[in-house]
Design an enzyme around this catalytic site. Structure first.
Site, PDB file in Angstrom:
ATOM      1  N   ASP A 139      34.351  48.644  43.760  1.00  0.00           N
ATOM      2  CA  ASP A 139      34.789  47.346  43.544  1.00  0.00           C
ATOM      3  C   ASP A 139      36.441  47.220  43.519  1.00  0.00           C
ATOM      4  O   ASP A 139      36.920  46.346  42.751  1.00  0.00           O
ATOM      5  CB  ASP A 139      34.122  46.684  42.402  1.00  0.00           C
ATOM      6  CG  ASP A 139      34.044  45.114  42.441  1.00  0.00           C
ATOM      7  OD1 ASP A 139      33.963  44.207  41.408  1.00  0.00           O
ATOM      8  OD2 ASP A 139      34.406  44.524  43.613  1.00  0.00           O
ATOM      9  N   LYS A 141      39.734  46.143  44.151  1.00  0.00           N
ATOM     10  CA  LYS A 141      40.303  44.730  44.698  1.00  0.00           C
ATOM     11  C   LYS A 141      41.549  44.273  43.856  1.00  0.00           C
ATOM     12  O   LYS A 141      41.467  44.893  42.585  1.00  0.00           O
ATOM     13  CB  LYS A 141      39.280  43.623  44.966  1.00  0.00           C
ATOM     14  CG  LYS A 141      38.784  43.390  43.508  1.00  0.00           C
ATOM     15  CD  LYS A 141      37.260  42.323  43.621  1.00  0.00           C
ATOM     16  CE  LYS A 141      36.649  42.188  42.286  1.00  0.00           C
ATOM     17  NZ  LYS A 141      35.552  41.049  42.627  1.00  0.00           N
ATOM     18  N   ASN A 144      41.402  44.048  40.204  1.00  0.00           N
ATOM     19  CA  ASN A 144      40.855  44.934  39.235  1.00  0.00           C
ATOM     20  C   ASN A 144      41.849  46.275  38.955  1.00  0.00           C
ATOM     21  O   ASN A 144      41.580  47.338  38.914  1.00  0.00           O
ATOM     22  CB  ASN A 144      39.521  45.947  39.911  1.00  0.00           C
ATOM     23  CG  ASN A 144      38.305  44.863  39.544  1.00  0.00           C
ATOM     24  OD1 ASN A 144      38.322  44.133  38.711  1.00  0.00           O
ATOM     25  ND2 ASN A 144      37.159  45.157  40.363  1.00  0.00           N
ATOM     26  N   ASP A 159      37.151  47.536  35.207  1.00  0.00           N
ATOM     27  CA  ASP A 159      35.866  47.127  35.925  1.00  0.00           C
ATOM     28  C   ASP A 159      35.149  48.248  36.663  1.00  0.00           C
ATOM     29  O   ASP A 159      35.173  48.149  37.843  1.00  0.00           O
ATOM     30  CB  ASP A 159      36.064  45.683  36.671  1.00  0.00           C
ATOM     31  CG  ASP A 159      34.792  45.108  36.681  1.00  0.00           C
ATOM     32  OD1 ASP A 159      34.742  44.063  37.179  1.00  0.00           O
ATOM     33  OD2 ASP A 159      33.840  45.618  36.205  1.00  0.00           O
ATOM     34  N   THR A 178      32.669  42.743  46.779  1.00  0.00           N
ATOM     35  CA  THR A 178      33.189  41.504  47.265  1.00  0.00           C
ATOM     36  C   THR A 178      33.355  41.580  48.607  1.00  0.00           C
ATOM     37  O   THR A 178      34.372  42.213  49.240  1.00  0.00           O
ATOM     38  CB  THR A 178      34.489  41.435  46.337  1.00  0.00           C
ATOM     39  OG1 THR A 178      34.308  41.417  45.064  1.00  0.00           O
ATOM     40  CG2 THR A 178      35.014  39.931  46.551  1.00  0.00           C
TER      41      THR A 178
HETATM   42  N1  LIG Z   1      35.201  42.800  34.465  1.00  0.00           N
HETATM   43  C1  LIG Z   1      36.455  42.843  33.755  1.00  0.00           C
HETATM   44  C2  LIG Z   1      37.417  42.178  33.885  1.00  0.00           C
HETATM   45  C3  LIG Z   1      38.500  42.463  33.104  1.00  0.00           C
HETATM   46  C4  LIG Z   1      38.608  43.540  32.265  1.00  0.00           C
HETATM   47  N2  LIG Z   1      37.426  44.730  32.250  1.00  0.00           N
HETATM   48  N3  LIG Z   1      36.555  44.161  33.177  1.00  0.00           N
HETATM   49  C5  LIG Z   1      39.864  43.885  31.338  1.00  0.00           C
HETATM   50  C6  LIG Z   1      39.740  44.941  30.825  1.00  0.00           C
HETATM   51  C7  LIG Z   1      41.085  45.318  30.268  1.00  0.00           C
HETATM   52  C8  LIG Z   1      42.094  44.488  29.985  1.00  0.00           C
HETATM   53  C9  LIG Z   1      41.827  42.996  30.520  1.00  0.00           C
HETATM   54  C10 LIG Z   1      40.763  42.790  31.234  1.00  0.00           C
HETATM   55  C11 LIG Z   1      40.465  41.457  31.738  1.00  0.00           C
HETATM   56  C12 LIG Z   1      39.631  41.528  32.923  1.00  0.00           C
END
Ligand SMILES: Nc1cc2c(nn1)-c1ccccc1CC2
Length: 292
Positions: A139, A141, A144, A159, A178
């Site tokens: 994933d 992109k 991420n 992510d 995506t």
């Molecule tokens: N699906 C997602 C989405 C996010 C994150 N992790 N997984 C994230 C991890 C650490 C800091 C900030 C984030 C925000 C977006």
């Protein structure tokens, strides 16, 4: 990484939101005992097998297993603990508070190719680490790829909800990811693997240098058609000042046959990434401003 069903709020103060995914909200949290800051990812569990809301337990365990196995690389977010409540699983992750790489790039007046190549090199080192264990992110992109801290250039891949271990020769097929970033083998439901991440990295590089998306069509089907036909071009309006090296780097990733596509190791040896050999030669990537 220990799973705890103890009360999360007992150990952490919950602070501002850092971002969110489809079924996850991520907040900055502070450990009450030590004052240390983390990013807590609150993932809503799927209540019923037939429900479309929330994430299945298998999916969550996959992210935990992958993060547990690959933790400790500079370019990959670290997982410290997992909590579970009846309705959600909470991943206590390394604090990543610099926002998305692309927001940072858009905010800057201009980013020259050498800076763009330095970001792509960090992503390549993280992806090489994953691929050395036959783990695919699946994933990759722009959203991420985050900056560790505002104003700094250290990136973190986040992510790993779709990531999985795909040893060579395994016939893993799945329609995931995506649309804009998926490789031809995903669209054609053929075997996917580490090369699938490399295609996505080509899309990330193309967008980072131009702000345009190479295969995006008016509809999902048109996008898929462009991907399977490898139908893209370097629009002169975006790429007029992009170096030939950068275009060659991207061309080696937009290769339909996954076996012929450049690997992370190949890319790390590409002159666009390594830069000029001799110190004194002019770096053609400098001042080749990108137009994001
Ligand atoms: N699906 C997602 C989405 C996010 C994150 N992790 N997984 C994230 C991890 C650490 C800091 C900030 C984030 C925000 C977006």
């Amino acid at each position: 990484v220990p799973w705890s069903d103890d009360l999360f709020e007992k150990y952490y103060d919950i602070c501002e939101e850092l971002g969110s995914g489809q079924f996850a909200v991520v907040r900055r949290v502070v450990c009450k005992a030590t004052g240390e800051e983390f990013a807590a990812k609150f993932i809503r569990k799927r209540r019923y097998a037939t429900s479309r809301r929330g994430v299945t337990r298998a999916h969550i365990e996959r992210e935990v297993d992958v993060l547990t196995e690959i933790g400790g690389h500079d370019a990959i977010i670290r997982l410290f603990a997992v909590f579970e409540t009846p309705s959600e699983v909470i991943l206590v992750l390394e604090l990543v508070s610099g926002g998305e790489l692309f927001d940072h790039v858009c905010a800057k007046e201009c980013l020259d190719e050498a800076e763009a190549a330095a970001f792509i090199k960090q992503i390549l080192l993280g992806v090489k680490h994953l691929h050395s264990r036959y783990i695919c992110h699946l994933d990759l992109k722009p959203e991420n790829v985050m900056l560790k801290r505002r104003g700094e250039t250290q990136i973190k891949l986040i992510d790993f909800g779709l990531s999985r271990r795909i040893p060579p020769g395994s016939q893993t097929k799945d329609m995931i990811g995506t649309p804009e970033f998926v490789a031809p083998e995903i669209v054609n439901f053929e075997a996917l693997g580490t090369a699938t991440d490399m295609w996505a990295l080509g899309v990330v590089t193309y967008i980072l240098l131009s702000g345009g998306s190479p295969f995006l069509g008016q509809t999902r089907d048109e996008t898929f058609c462009n991907i399977t036909a490898v139908d893209y071009h370097f629009d002169d309006c975006y790429f007029h000042s992009t170096s030939a090296l950068a275009k060659d780097f991207i061309r080696r990733l937009f290769v339909r046959d996954p076996r012929k596509r450049a690997t992370a190791e190949d890319c790390l040896r590409h002159p666009w990434i390594t830069g000029p050999d001799a110190e004194d030669t002019v770096d053609p990537r400098k001042n080749a401003e990108i137009s994001i």
